[in-house]
Enzyme design. Sequence first.
Site, mmCIF file in Angstrom:
data_model
loop_
_atom_site.group_PDB
_atom_site.id
_atom_site.type_symbol
_atom_site.label_atom_id
_atom_site.label_comp_id
_atom_site.label_asym_id
_atom_site.label_seq_id
_atom_site.Cartn_x
_atom_site.Cartn_y
_atom_site.Cartn_z
ATOM 1 N N LYS B 74 -14.633 97.472 -54.280
ATOM 2 C CA LYS B 74 -14.490 98.537 -53.284
ATOM 3 C C LYS B 74 -14.397 99.862 -54.035
ATOM 4 C CE LYS B 74 -11.618 99.824 -49.261
ATOM 5 N NZ LYS B 74 -10.413 99.471 -48.470
ATOM 6 N N SER B 149 -11.442 98.986 -43.625
ATOM 7 C CA SER B 149 -12.255 99.881 -44.413
ATOM 8 C C SER B 149 -13.024 99.184 -45.537
ATOM 9 C CB SER B 149 -11.373 100.977 -45.015
ATOM 10 O OG SER B 149 -10.454 100.426 -45.937
ATOM 11 N N SER B 173 -7.301 96.422 -43.842
ATOM 12 C CA SER B 173 -8.621 96.762 -44.363
ATOM 13 C C SER B 173 -9.316 95.670 -45.176
ATOM 14 C CB SER B 173 -8.545 98.044 -45.207
ATOM 15 O OG SER B 173 -8.442 99.164 -44.359
#
Lengths: 475, 477
Positions: B74, B149, B173
Amino acid sequence: MTDWQPVIGLEVHVQLSTRTKLFCDCANAFGTLANSNTCPICAGHPGVLPVPNEQALLLGVRAALALGCDVQPFSKFDRKHYFYPDLPKGYQISQYDLPFALNGSVDLGDGRRIDLERIHWEEDAGKSTHEAGYSLVDLNRCGVPLIEIVGKPNLHSPADAHAFLDSLKRTLRYATVSTCDMEKGSLRCDANVSLRRTSDAPLGTKVEIKNVNSFKMVERALDFELARQAAILDSGATVAQETRLWDEARGETRSMRSKEEAMDYRYFPEPDIPPIELATSTIDAQRELVAESWQTRRHRYESAGLTAYDASVLTAEPDIADYFEATWQACDDAKQAANWTQTDVLRAAGERGVGIAELRVRPNTLAEIIGLVQSGLINFAGARKVFNRILDANDGPCETPAEAVVALGVAQISDPHLLEPIVREVMGACEKAVADYRKGKTKALDALKGRIMGKTKGRADPAVVGEILTRLLSP
Amino acid sequence: MSLPRSARALTEAAATGEISPLDIVEGVLARIEASDGEIGAFLEVRAEEARAHARRLEASKDRGPLFGVPFAIKDNLQLAGWPITCASRILEGHRAAYSATAVQRLVDAGAIPIGRCNMDEFGFGSSTEHSAFGITRNPWNTDRIPGGSSGGSAAAVASGMVPLALGTDTGGSIRQPAALCGVTGLKPTYGRVSRFGLIAFGSSLDQIGPIARSAEDCALALSVIAGHDPRDATSLPETFATSDRDLAGLRVGVAELPASASPAASIQARVAEAIDTMSSLGAEVRPVALPHAEHAIAAYYLVATSEASSNLSRFDGIRYGNRVPATDLRTHYIETRSAGFGEEAKRRILLGGFALSSGYYDAYYKKALQVRTLIRRDFEAAFADVDVIVGPTTPLAAFTIGDSIDDPLSLWLCDLLTTPANLAGIPAVSIPCGFDDDGMPVGLQLQGPALGDAKLLAAATTFQRATTFHDQRPGAS
């Protein structure tokens, strides 16, 4: 101005003498190339986390104990937010509502004590330099560990403020937590100043003065600000609550921001650092490291027969006091140890630009020299030569004072049989001085003594010379 | 060549020499080449570095526990020398000066970093639509969002491009996109995994965790990244060891859901079926009460935005990232931050700054902390009676791209079921448990007591050994 009572409170920031910074492994060091003593942590890179430096926390605790504070078993760090280029994270890690130390006081040395509000840990910011048209930011200082010491507004004159800082500096230097060097920025001071009509009247509107960076500046800035506020009040106007900056070049304070522009720092608990819990044993261990206070030492020196002035000079710095005490212990003569420490020793350190603790003549060497004088082997002039010879000796095995006496040939001549012919010779050559003395001008004796010392290259025992002279000159 | 899909099978094959790390990397790069044009999971694929990394691994004698396993990162986790943006314009052009501990531990264990995954800017969102660099599509239906996210990370695993990705979870997330993409995602106990090198969103809530095809792979990854880190003062001293406890006799709690989070009927049905499955595997199902759960969203959005407003202060264009030239300092800050942050980031910075401001702190931030304590106590009381608490990960399956972007509040409500675990600091995992009427994956959330990560993953693994939901793959890929 005499109509108004000044009310002054000081907030003092002190850099702690740690090996590394508060939250990273960068050295806590001065004078390196701008931005060279930084890492992602103190430069506020994305993703970094602060890990508190245990040594910094402990030095803070020791400072608090030296000032008689109540060290708190539970405290926490908070974030204080404001935007400025030399504050890389956009917030300073500080302590807000739960500081690690409360209360305590600063002893002004004359029986008065000024209470403290609190002491807390925080990190230093970087340094900005503003040139024409641009600004430079140096982050080397970012993350240097500080304690902020908040004094109660119980000071009533610039002289007292000076005494407060002087005492605070001595105390912290004795506790070996900081160098407290205002010129180098390791001790910095903000002052809150107001005036009121009488000592029991409510407090007036206070003004905070920033940027007072030397002991001299503190008094000058306070004098200026008190006069400024008195003039405003005398004219019937009111003092505006604001923060003012001391401008040393112009010798005045000027407005930095008003109350309306006061910052909202949006404090909240620092989520990256768990609360700090100090065990009683941790606090006690620091208590044991707090050296005897300078005030106690001063009293002890005075009890040993030193003047108040001597005692004050000798306790100005812990290094000086330590040097004096070690010499005193070794030679058992407080007065001689004090005289030497205050004159030759301090001068030698000053001339060489080194700390007194780094001098080649250590206290027991000095005590031996003093002992040689006491035993009559050398006189003071010879002792000084021995002292200087050892001081400037090259590295290698140290000469003892006794060896230096031999090498310098300064052993004192005390035998009257050796000295009398020289005295007679000088008396013969200085008939005028002899005549003057016999007419009652006792000062003429000094001239004769000087000539005799010159003839013996300073080695004659002044006491024996004095005896012989008196005997020969008597009618 | 057909590569094994799971991280465990891959590393076993690599360790025995059956397949080389370079072959694995080439296979992964080929899949990304084939799929990512459509999905958009990656912000950047660092193909040449991955190949070089694989060659170095082949030459080395070390056979770490993740030897040869490619993984995606990420884009809020640092790897020294790599660009890192948090999907924000304000960090465009920045390169990491150091590596995050979790990333470094994966690399040290023999895993191979492949590229940077898309996300909602700074983690602000649950759809990956709030990225400054474009959207990511759900591999099960490319008209739908992948969740967020960590949407890029979940989509990269779900589409079979990589077997493992790191995500971060501040309010769901990792779990929410894992649920929406039909993969397994773990948010470990707060403090299990060092946050050093994770670009902070909500520091007291953030945790790094794995997204993979199975709970077993998540456990393998966690065993590598977990453990104390001297550079994170909030990291826990406890070590992590996997558990192989099955579901027999496990006390499984089911809580009544807050009214505002009433899940879609098909989601309720899948979750009920999953609970039945667990029961048939020997679990003892009983009700638990989490009376303060309905306040989780309010408390979460105050704590998270307050901390975010503080954490994002450092993005000022002075030392790194984008800068808008200005003639005075105030204008510099305003212009740089206005141009650099997206709408959602600005919304949260303003909200958080307001909640922390003088005069409002007690009513908002402090109150939120009090609610947080109540939520934590709810869980402590519940875990006195049960070993895990199960329920839906999300009230809704993946929605259509663009549907919710103008309605932040309804988006925020989607986090109602995932935020309590962050507020309480407890571990939680989302595993696939079937599909809704539109064929979109449904996630089952298992929450455990603090430090109960191993037991949680063991329960999930037992469930996955008895079911095939986690083996389903979108389309024919």
